[in-house]
Design a protein around this motif. Structure first.
Motif, short mmCIF file in Angstrom:
data_model
loop_
_atom_site.label_atom_id
_atom_site.label_comp_id
_atom_site.label_asym_id
_atom_site.label_seq_id
_atom_site.Cartn_x
_atom_site.Cartn_y
_atom_site.Cartn_z
N SER A 37 -2.90 17.79 -28.05
CA SER A 37 -2.31 18.82 -28.89
C SER A 37 -3.32 19.13 -29.98
N THR A 38 -4.12 20.13 -29.73
CA THR A 38 -5.18 20.46 -30.70
C THR A 38 -4.75 21.64 -31.55
N LEU A 39 -4.90 21.44 -32.85
CA LEU A 39 -4.49 22.48 -33.78
C LEU A 39 -5.72 22.96 -34.55
N PRO A 40 -5.65 24.12 -35.16
CA PRO A 40 -6.79 24.59 -35.94
C PRO A 40 -7.14 23.57 -37.02
N GLY A 41 -8.41 23.32 -37.20
CA GLY A 41 -8.84 22.33 -38.19
C GLY A 41 -9.15 20.99 -37.55
N GLY A 42 -9.10 20.96 -36.25
CA GLY A 42 -9.48 19.74 -35.54
C GLY A 42 -8.39 18.68 -35.47
N LYS A 43 -7.26 18.92 -36.17
CA LYS A 43 -6.21 17.91 -36.16
C LYS A 43 -5.38 18.08 -34.89
N GLY A 44 -4.69 17.06 -34.58
CA GLY A 44 -3.87 17.15 -33.38
C GLY A 44 -3.45 15.80 -32.89
N LEU A 45 -3.20 15.74 -31.60
CA LEU A 45 -2.61 14.54 -31.03
C LEU A 45 -3.33 14.21 -29.72
N THR A 46 -3.59 12.95 -29.51
CA THR A 46 -4.14 12.55 -28.21
C THR A 46 -3.37 11.32 -27.74
N GLY A 47 -3.29 11.21 -26.46
CA GLY A 47 -2.60 10.04 -25.94
C GLY A 47 -2.59 10.07 -24.44
N GLU A 48 -2.08 9.03 -23.88
CA GLU A 48 -1.96 9.03 -22.42
C GLU A 48 -0.80 8.14 -21.99
N ILE A 49 -0.31 8.47 -20.82
CA ILE A 49 0.76 7.68 -20.20
C ILE A 49 0.19 7.17 -18.89
N ARG A 50 0.30 5.87 -18.67
CA ARG A 50 -0.24 5.31 -17.44
C ARG A 50 0.85 4.61 -16.64
N ASP A 51 0.84 4.86 -15.36
CA ASP A 51 1.69 4.14 -14.40
C ASP A 51 3.18 4.19 -14.71
N ALA A 52 3.67 5.39 -14.84
CA ALA A 52 5.14 5.56 -14.92
C ALA A 52 5.64 5.59 -13.48
N ALA A 53 6.26 4.50 -13.07
CA ALA A 53 6.67 4.40 -11.66
C ALA A 53 8.07 3.83 -11.56
N LYS A 71 0.81 -1.22 0.00
CA LYS A 71 0.00 0.00 0.00
C LYS A 71 0.85 1.27 0.00
N GLY A 72 2.16 1.08 -0.13
CA GLY A 72 3.04 2.24 -0.07
C GLY A 72 3.22 2.90 -1.42
N TYR A 73 3.95 4.01 -1.40
CA TYR A 73 4.23 4.73 -2.64
C TYR A 73 5.62 4.34 -3.12
N PRO A 74 5.81 4.25 -4.42
CA PRO A 74 7.19 4.15 -4.92
C PRO A 74 7.81 5.54 -4.87
N ALA A 75 9.10 5.63 -5.13
CA ALA A 75 9.77 6.95 -5.07
C ALA A 75 9.12 7.94 -6.04
N PHE A 76 8.67 7.45 -7.20
CA PHE A 76 7.98 8.31 -8.16
C PHE A 76 6.87 7.49 -8.82
N TRP A 77 5.70 8.11 -8.93
CA TRP A 77 4.58 7.41 -9.57
C TRP A 77 3.67 8.43 -10.26
N LEU A 78 3.68 8.36 -11.56
CA LEU A 78 2.74 9.16 -12.33
C LEU A 78 1.63 8.21 -12.77
N ARG A 79 0.46 8.38 -12.19
CA ARG A 79 -0.62 7.41 -12.48
C ARG A 79 -1.21 7.61 -13.86
N ARG A 80 -1.40 8.84 -14.23
CA ARG A 80 -1.99 9.08 -15.55
C ARG A 80 -1.60 10.46 -16.04
N ALA A 81 -1.21 10.50 -17.30
CA ALA A 81 -0.94 11.80 -17.91
C ALA A 81 -1.69 11.85 -19.23
#
Lengths: 174, 634
Positions: free
Chosen positions: B374-390, B360-370
């Motif tokens: 990146s939305t650009l004019p015209g609706g184009k862009g980038l989507t994504g996510e990073i999960r559990d960088a620990a 139940k402890g924390y690791p030294a670093f834990w990014l659960r979700r990012a």
């Protein structure tokens, strides 16, 4: 810088007086713990707090901290070996797990091999350093200061008008 | 001088607690608060820049950074990560990163980010000033097997095969440089060694021959054999004496003939060994020829060789990048395993950090979700996510997964899909990556750049795919590129080279490249093919095959000529040695054989005598018995 110099002059003054042996020795022992601990750590902050709260000679602590920090750097391989041995001891694992997950305690960085080794070394060496310092100060006062004060130079110097004027100034202004 | 010693002034007893320190302490606390509000952000920004630069291998700049101590939030803006291979461009540029940390974790010396937002991500953007590139870190204990393997590959791919071929087509004859072969060939030292070996063998055999029994020894035995009375044996006593003498001669003969027989077998072995060494000379000469061909830049004209020369460096760069990211991932996210088994820290003064986490402890670093947007004019862009960088995946119990999809219209890149899995939950680390780009523009990309010829894509539309799985020390990477609507750009000083290149590339509108790299980091199996390599090989063959064959023959002839005299001398020496030793040993062997035959004849004579004597005795006994029986019957 002025504060630092003031503390160092106070140390010299106290060293050459007949009192404050315990304050200086405690300062040297605190300097040992400070020098062996990482610059930014909880234990360092606690030692600083003690230095401020209790009557410990801060000049002695800071001067000896610099000296002991250099010594600790040389002893890092020993500290690493000692710290690794302690941190890898299976019987102590539950204790370390509890400490590791407690608030604030991990800020001491006890889980680092060098910090643990150096910390244990400094705690073990603090009492001998305290008593050793006391003995050295007494010896210094008996052998060096007493001999210097009985020297013709000191007698000549203490008889000058300037010295008398400075002594009066010291008496009133500190 | 000392206040406490002044008798005129009342001395106030001072307690152990320094009450007057309250004000200085408040000053210290105030100064700390002032520092955090005025300078901390700037110092943290510089610290982060330094750390990120070390991790990236090239300069990383952070435009702005704002922290809130009480809310434990951080805002990082305008992050630019220099591309180490192109310092004037950014590998990645991020508009803004926002995240908040949990105080509960911070009090435990850990960083726990529940959700972060990464906005306005761009790739391959220009920089105002070229970024500083760090030198590669020095290996801890000499180059590893993987380093050696990659260095060997780099050496192979950085050779300019097409340029060398173009030089030959332009009229250069590499073998002409070989008027006088400079330096020593391997064949020279091999033949010197052969000479030495033969001298040693000759000397050893001279000594051994001198120690063998001489002709007089065998003559003396023959004389003794002649004196043995074999044919005129009158009684058993004489027979016994003859047998005894014969046995003594036989024993002496065996003792003397044994070294001669052994020397015969040994000489055969030694001569066989010399013959094998002579056969090895052909292999060494072949090596010399190949070495000279390579020194004279006489490449082989096959499609595989050309394909590696054209695209090998690209694949190698991707492989090296993958390895660099893998090493960083394994350094910052160590796998589950005994901490004592981990290698010693690089810097002993920094020591080693031990983790004592519980479920139940924390690791030294834990990014659960990012979330990455990146939305650009015209609706184009980038989507994504990073999960559990620990930093401790075994504690978190989940691998890190990063996904990204979208377009970078400003860079002309469309249809990007990336999935990265870093699974360090078990003892064996696994990193997987799948990347595909549906379309990106290529302009002015150089493939060959030499003094005699340049070749590249003036323009093309490309699609790329890349999959990699790194499992422990094993590597499996596949890369493919498809270049459509290709317009080649080629220049050459020589008209022949121009004609050759144009003929080779005529009608080629699509270029494909497929690479497969498998094995372990220290032993990689490369398979790289491209239709551009095939086309160049086919086209160049018509112009170059004859010239290259002639050049090869010339090199072969020169090496043969160089070694011919010494080889002839050595062959003659070997023949002379072989004949001399065989002849000397044959004399002794003949004497041994003759004496052995004489001994055998003497033995047979004695046998006959013995049989005759036995028959006579039997006959006499029979007659006596018959007489006695006749008397008894009467």
């Amino acid at each position: 810088m002025t504060l630092l110099l003031k503390q160092l002059f106070a140390l010299l003054r106290l060293l050459n007086s007949d009192t404050g042996t315990n304050q200086i020795s405690a300062g040297v022992a605190c300097g040992l713990v400070l020098g062996f601990a990482p610059m930014l750590s909880l234990q360092g902050l606690l030692v600083f707090l003690c230095m401020f709260l209790f009557r410990i000679q801060i000049g002695a602590a800071l001067a000896s901290a610099v000296l002991f920090a250099m010594l600790a750097w040389l002893f890092d391989p020993v500290s690493h070996a000692l710290g690794s041995a302690i941190l890898e001891t299976e019987s102590l694992r539950p204790l370390f797990t509890t400490l590791y997950n407690l608030p604030l305690v991990p800020l001491t960085q006890f889980y680092n091999s060098v910090v643990m080794g150096a910390g244990v070394l400094s705690i073990l060496l603090a009492p001998p350093v305290f008593f050793g310092s006391k003995r050295l100060i007494a010896l210094y006062r008996a052998k060096v200061v007493a001999r210097f004060k009985s020297s013709p130079f000191w007698k000549l110097w203490s008889g000058t008008t300037f010295f008398k004027w400075y002594s009066s100034y010291e008496k009133f202004h500190g | 001088m000392d206040k406490t010693t002044d008798n005129n002034k009342p001395v106030k007893k001072q307690g152990a607690i320094r009450v007057e320190a309250v004000v200085p302490m408040l000053i210290v606390v105030g100064a700390t608060a002032l520092y955090f509000s005025l300078f901390f952000d700037a110092h943290l920004r510089r610290g982060l820049e330094y750390g990120a630069t070390q991790a990236n291998g090239a300069e990383v700049n952070i435009g702005r950074l704002q922290t809130s101590v009480f809310k434990a939030t951080v805002l990082i803006g305008d992050v630019q990560m220099t591309d180490p291979l192109q310092p004037q461009r950014n590998r990645v540029q991020i508009g803004e990163v926002r995240f908040g940390m949990l105080w509960d974790a911070l009090l435990r010396g850990k960083v726990m980010i529940d959700e972060a937002t990464i906005e306005n991500v761009q790739i391959d953007t220009p920089r105002k000033q070229a970024g500083k590139v760090l030198p590669p870190p020095a290996p801890q204990s000499g180059p590893s097997a993987a380093d050696k393997m990659l260095a060997k590959m780099k050496e192979e791919f950085s050779g300019n095969v097409v340029g060398d071929l173009a030089a030959i087509a332009a009229g250069a004859n590499p073998s002409e440089q070989l008027q006088q072969i400079g330096g020593e060939l391997k064949s020279d030292s091999y033949m010197a060694e052969l000479q030495r070996s033969m001298d040693e063998t000759g000397q050893q055999w001279n000594t051994r021959m001198a120690a063998l029994p001489r002709g007089e020894d065998f003559s003396a035995l023959r004389t003794r054999l002649g004196n043995v009375q074999v044919k005129e044996v009158k009684d058993v006593a004489q027979l016994q004496a003859a047998v005894k003498e014969l046995q003594a001669i036989r024993d002496e003969f065996d003792a003397k003939s044994k070294p001669v027989v052994e020397a015969g077998a040994s000489l055969s072995d030694d001569l066989q060994g010399l013959q094998t060494s002579f056969a090895g000379l052909d292999d060494v000469v072949r090596e010399d020829v190949q070495g000279l061909q390579s020194r004279m830049k006489l490449p082989t004209l096959d499609a595989g060789n050309l394909s590696r020369a054209l695209f090998g460096m690209d694949v190698l760069n991707k492989l090296q990048q993958a390895r660099a990211y893998m090493e960083q991932a394994r350094q910052y996210m160590p796998t589950k395993g005994k901490q004592a088994d981990q290698p010693a820290p690089r810097n002993i003064h920094k020591g080693r950090d031990y983790a004592f986490g519980h479920p139940k402890g924390y690791p030294a670093f834990w990014l659960r979700r990012a979330r990455v947007t990146s939305t650009l004019p015209g609706g184009k862009g980038l989507t994504g996510e990073i999960r559990d960088a620990a930093t401790d995946q075994s504690l978190v119990g989940r691998p890190m997964i990063a996904t990204l999809q979208g377009d970078f219209p400003q860079q002309g890149v469309a249809g990007i899909k990336v999935e990265l899995v870093v699974d360090h939950t078990q003892a064996e680390p696994v990193e997987r990556m799948e990347l595909s780009v549906a379309r990106y523009g290529v302009a002015g990309r150089s493939l060959v750049d030499s003094q005699n010829v340049t070749l590249g894509f003036a323009q093309a539309t490309a699609a790329a795919g890349f999959t990699a799985e790194l499992r422990g020390e094993r590597v499996a990477i596949q890369a493919s590129n498809r270049f459509r609507d290709v317009a080649f750009e080629t220049t050459a000083q020589s008209a022949v080279v121009r004609e050759m290149m144009n003929a080779s590339l005529a009608g080629l509108k699509t270029v494909s490249m497929d690479a497969k790299v498998q094995g372990t980091w220290g032993d990689l199996d490369w398979n790289l093919s491209t239709n551009l390599g095939d086309a160049l090989a086919q086209g160049m063959k018509r112009y170059l095959q004859e010239k290259m064959d002639a050049a090869r023959k010339r090199i072969q002839a020169q090496v043969d000529q160089r070694v011919a005299a010494q080889r002839q001398k050595l062959t003659a020496r070997r023949a002379e040695l072989e004949a001399r030793l065989k002849s000397a040993l044959a004399d002794k062997q003949a004497q041994v054989d003759k004496l052995r035959a004489d001994l055998e004849a003497a033995r047979r004579d004695l046998e006959q005598r013995k049989n005759a004597a036995t028959d006579a005795q039997k006959q006499k006994l029979k007659q006596d018995a018959n007489q006695l029986l006749d008397k008894w019957r009467r």
